[in-house]
Design an enzyme around this catalytic site. Sequence first.
Site, PDB file in Angstrom:
ATOM      1  CD  GLU A 354      26.885  13.435   9.350  1.00 34.45           C
ATOM      2  OE1 GLU A 354      25.863  13.144   9.328  1.00 34.45           O
ATOM      3  OE2 GLU A 354      27.733  13.219  10.387  1.00 34.45           O
ATOM      4  N   GLY A 464      19.102   8.464  18.621  1.00 39.62           N
ATOM      5  CA  GLY A 464      19.198   8.062  20.174  1.00 39.62           C
ATOM      6  C   GLY A 464      19.180   6.775  20.542  1.00 39.62           C
ATOM      7  CB  ALA A 465      19.193   3.483  18.805  1.00 39.70           C
ATOM      8  CG  ASP A 575      26.753   0.882  17.138  1.00 45.74           C
ATOM      9  OD1 ASP A 575      25.500   0.833  16.926  1.00 45.74           O
ATOM     10  OD2 ASP A 575      27.562   1.734  17.295  1.00 45.74           O
ATOM     11  CG  ASN A 653      28.460   5.233   8.730  1.00 45.28           C
ATOM     12  OD1 ASN A 653      27.607   5.222   9.068  1.00 45.28           O
ATOM     13  ND2 ASN A 653      29.556   5.298   9.642  1.00 45.28           N
TER      14      ASN A 653
END
Length: 791
Positions: A354, A464-465, A575, A653
């Site tokens: 990425e 990390g949410a 989400d 995204n």
Amino acid sequence: MNAPINANQACLCQHSSAFRIAGSCVVALALGATPVTGQTPPGTAPNLTEGTKIYAQRCAGCHGADARGTDKAPALAENGSLRDSSIQELRDLIRNGAPASGMPAFDLPAMELDALVALVRSLNVPAAENTVRGDPTAGELLFFGKGKCASCHMVSGSGAAIGPDLTNVGRKMTADEIQAKLADPDSHTTQGYELATVQLRDGNTIRGFVRTRSNFDIRLQDLTGQFHLIQEGELSAVTEEKQSIMPPAKASPEELRDLIAYLGRRTGVRAGPAKSSASKETGIDFARISNPKPGEWLTYNGSLTGNRYSELSQINATNVHQLTPKWIFSVPLWKNLLPDTSYFVDNMRYFGLETTPIVADGVMYVTGPNSAFALDPLTGREIWEYSRPRTPGLVGDAALGTNRGVAVLGDKVFMVTDNAHLIALNRTTGHLMWEVGMPDEPQHYGSTVAPLVVKDLVIAGVSGADWGIRGFLAAYKASTGQRVWRLWTIPGKAEPGYETWGSKDPAFGGGSTWLTGSYDPETDTLYWSAGNPFPDSDDRDRPGDNLYTNCILALHPDTGKLKWYYQVTPHDVDDWDANAPLVLVDMNYLGKDRKLLLHADKNGFFYVLDRTDGHVLLARNFVRTTWASGIGTDGRPQRLPEDGLVCPEIGTNWNATAFTPVTRLYYVVALEKCGVKLTSSGAKKSNTEQEPGKKYLRALDVETGKIAWEAPQIGPVEGKRNGGVLATAGGILFYGDPSGDVEALDERNGKVLWHFPTSGINKASPMTYAVGAKQFVVLAVGPNILCFGLP
């Protein structure tokens, strides 16, 4: 920048061969110099006498009486590979032998075996694990003062990055190896520091170190630390020089001992802010980053605006069909120990880098899992590599090794590690200059973001949410790594926004900050987005809007203080984190000159904000939306009743988007797909049938939000396969489609002008740069960096 170093400088240290990390060298007993070690390692001395007797009887015939090796067997003294071997590995080697290389097995009694192992280890003890006579404080003064060693070498970020970095030399060499190198600099040459003079066809000459070389090109670092990437057609002759450019150390025995004592204690960079910023290099300043030239790509998105648009136009609609591959660089994933978790195994089905490359001063910087590489942008050949093992026990994309790139400032390259450390590497050598842990306490923290440089600060966030963290964004001094400010995306008690979480303390409320933000120098405002609340779909303990999750944040870059915020999805249960590009555009909008912020959100709406105050000027869905009919005049979603399906599943995204001033269109990869609604416990609410999803590259009119044109995408929609978009002044859009093709489209109508099949996974965003008056386009596909250019 320092003046070129020549052989007449009275420098005690030597930078073409001074500190070879591995290999066999002269041992102290054969050197004939005053020993610099004071004792053998603790716990080994009683065995050495017995070990010496056994060695003389069984080993000296092949390895030499002085353990320096013969034509029958290699040296055992000061052997880098043996130094890195454990006691058990040495026992096994002696007991089992090495039949392939002719070494027989020795079935020795346990006491004799341990004595022989103790002897071998004593011949290879790093200086840092031995007691070295001398005054290290005096040695440090000599290194940075009279000895002029710092004019060539760097230690913990101080000095010059011309010769090998010596920060970790105490762990890599014995004290006697260090002494031998100082006494005879020509004895060995560190790989990448072989001296040569290159004669060019234009009559000029360049003298320096051969960092890498092939049959067709050479990468030379001159004696000021600058790189010269020379192609075969430019070369006339290469003259290799076997000797070092520096003479043996000229120092008294006491000074030499002090210097070795100092170097012997260099054991690497410790986590925490650096004590000093005494680097002799200047490099890239923030003025260049704020106003990059068209051929440069100095930040994650190419400019601080977050708009992935380039002024380069050499590649255009008339010639883009001629693009051909120029080089490929494969990130060596095999070097990493891969985690064995269900999340990792599932996501590795569609693994792809990425990273977005950075090109600065003729060098490209890319990242892989816990690794960074400096490349020749004309050939893709590696100049240096920095890597570290993956951190066990991580979750989410950090556990996958996801990393989106670096930032640059001065003589440093900045990147995050999987366990949420921010590190600074030297741009010339790739060696660590400082390292700081961003979290203060253990939670499910990781980091995948490409840092952003603003003025003299490096800004980075955490991931990390989805597993529960207290999210934050933090800024650090680029010179030392000292933290300047931290903004919590989950407020604490008595802080504004805390009341939006109900009665339960949101200690692990989420709010990741893993996507690079934008900066407006005119208003001196930093823009960053925040992720979803935790738990994602279970909202029983978090009534209210859950600030500052799913927010666009406008901050003072010097202090981190909040100027304004806009929450795109209050009380998110789907989400739809706001981690998507924030693109800054100045234009006449609806009859008025405005400073705009463009944002296509995962909730399916495209937003145009006045970035001076966060006021919503336009909000329109760019994919099918069933959860809200629109955005009200108060900026809040107008929610609809639930009907079993929620559309979109995810409208877009994090991947790059682009706006072009010619068409005044905003380009984004969109996904038309609905998802099954979950209950508060995470279970399916109904068995409503889902339609197959489909991806589109869509061009949005920023004044109306309407779709001006769209390019349907054939290929898989599941998994993280969205590609980012690059727009150029050549009228071209570049992106990677779901089938693995790299495509070039006409920005006016979406017509495909060129494509190249890769059969890889497209998850990254393209970039473009110019070197040697030629434009190139680069994109990460799967584990590879691909470069395209005109013939």
